[in-house]
Design an enzyme around this catalytic site. Structure first.
Site, PDB file in Angstrom:
ATOM      1  N   GLU A   1      32.662 -70.381 -27.021  1.00 41.92           N
ATOM      2  CA  GLU A   1      31.270 -70.234 -27.188  1.00 41.92           C
ATOM      3  C   GLU A   1      30.432 -71.605 -27.257  1.00 41.92           C
ATOM      4  OE1 GLU A   1      33.322 -68.460 -28.472  1.00 41.92           O
ATOM      5  OE2 GLU A   1      33.096 -66.384 -27.579  1.00 41.92           O
TER       6      GLU A   1
ATOM      7  N   HIS B   1      32.858 -56.907 -34.408  1.00 41.53           N
ATOM      8  CA  HIS B   1      32.416 -56.395 -33.143  1.00 41.53           C
ATOM      9  C   HIS B   1      31.271 -55.374 -33.519  1.00 41.53           C
ATOM     10  CE1 HIS B   1      36.526 -57.461 -32.396  1.00 41.53           C
ATOM     11  NE2 HIS B   1      36.136 -57.950 -31.161  1.00 41.53           N
TER      12      HIS B   1
END
Length: 350
Positions: free
Chosen positions: A85, A152
């Site tokens: 990322e 998540h």
């Protein structure tokens, strides 16, 4: 920049029982398809717009939002990246400074922290420091209620709402998701666009098809008019609030539901106007109660609308613990309709 010429139907999102690339027979689009339409239309409109992220090309993205995009726009504009990322954010910042308009996808918003430095220390500050705009968007599927555990299911909007220079957007309906995403792509500032996973395939509505349909960033919307209490919220909690308002109406309590739509900039004018009318405020949010996004809203109401209040400003939000994986514990963690009704009952009785 070359493009594949083979026509592919717009809005190629959806899998499982969802029709691929199509709205319903009545023209309704899911939240997910509305996002795909926004991306597709902006890429057609402006060749500087390109996508990057993990598995967004051949695979079509973790949630299939970009399914079919690589066939239409080619690998130069739909870029599969390594699982890094920090690199995704760095590439976005650099290319935005060079005049491109990147839209980065983070598979789950939780993992955006790996690119945190690039966002808060570079993207958010560069325009202020150098005068060079950074027109980039980061899309992050966020939120709980989908049994996806603590890695998540987070709502990281407070991390970025705190950072000057970043705009933070959290739509609750398909029309807003499409219009706000198009506005974000056209904005010269870095925008963090949080898409609530719980909404992706649950909520449908007829979404405008005009190519220049946009929704202004920083404008809240009153979803339901009311007279007794204001419920100020955003994201998936808007739908919980509307359901609670229906139940409360049967008991004679008129609740007004204000959908913030954008966390920064925050539309305090619409919030204060609602509270001045109802004299009671419940701030409902899914980020943690302690220093969550709603804490700023509650403080603003207490500071600027104190003379209009008939009860203390109330907050309803998850406790400051990781999102549980256990379905029973996650249900207890997240505010539900009964919790909202109970909180409103307490305010109404004050």
């Amino acid at each position: 920049m070359s493009q594949a010429s083979a026509p592919v139907e717009s809005g190629a999102a959806g899998h499982g029982n969802e029709p691929r690339g199509k709205r319903t027979d009545t023209g309704e689009a899911t939240y997910l398809i509305a996002i795909a339409e926004a991306l597709w239309e902006e890429m057609e409109r402006d060749e500087r717009v390109y996508l990057l992220g993990e598995d967004i090309g051949v695979y079509g993205g973790a949630f299939k939002v970009t399914e079919g995009f690589i066939e239409r726009f080619g690998a130069e504009r739909v870029m599969d990246t390594p699982i890094c990322e920090e690199t995704i954010m760095g590439m976005s910042v650099g290319s935005a400074m060079e005049g491109m308009r990147p839209v980065a996808e983070v598979q789950y918003a939780d993992f955006i922290v790996n690119g945190f430095d690039e966002l808060v220390n570079v993207a958010g500050k560069n325009h202020y420091r150098s005068g060079v705009p950074v027109p980039m968007v980061v899309r992050g599927p966020s939120g709980g209620g989908v049994r996806a555990s603590s890695f998540h299911s987070q709502n990281p909007e407070p991390w970025f709402a705190y950072t000057p220079g970043l705009k933070v957007i959290c739509p609750a309906f398909p029309s807003d998701a499409k219009g706000l995403l198009k506005s974000a792509i056209r904005d010269d500032n870095p925008c963090i666009f949080f898409e609530h996973k719980w909404i992706y395939r649950r909520i449908k509505e007829v979404v405008p098809e005009e190519p220049d349909y946009t929704v202004p960033i920083g404008t809240a919307k009153v979803r339901r008019e009311g007279a007794d209490v204001s419920i100020v919220t955003y994201g998936a909690m808007v739908h919980k609030a509307l359901e609670a308002a229906d139940d409360l109406a049967e008991k004679g309590v008129s609740a007004e539901v204000v959908d913030l739509r954008t966390i920064t900039p925050l539309d305090t004018e619409t919030v204060l106007r609602s509270v001045e009318k109802t004299s009671r405020a419940l701030v409902l949010y899914e980020s943690h109660r302690f220093l969550g996004a709603g804490a700023e809203v509650a403080a603003t109401i207490a500071e600027e609308a104190f003379e209009h209040l008939d009860a203390p400003v109330a907050r309803l939000a998850p406790p400051n613990v990781p999102v549980p994986f256990s379905p029973a514990l996650e249900d207890a963690f997240l505010p539900d309709v009964a919790d909202i009704e109970e909180a409103v009952d307490r305010l109404a009785a004050w």
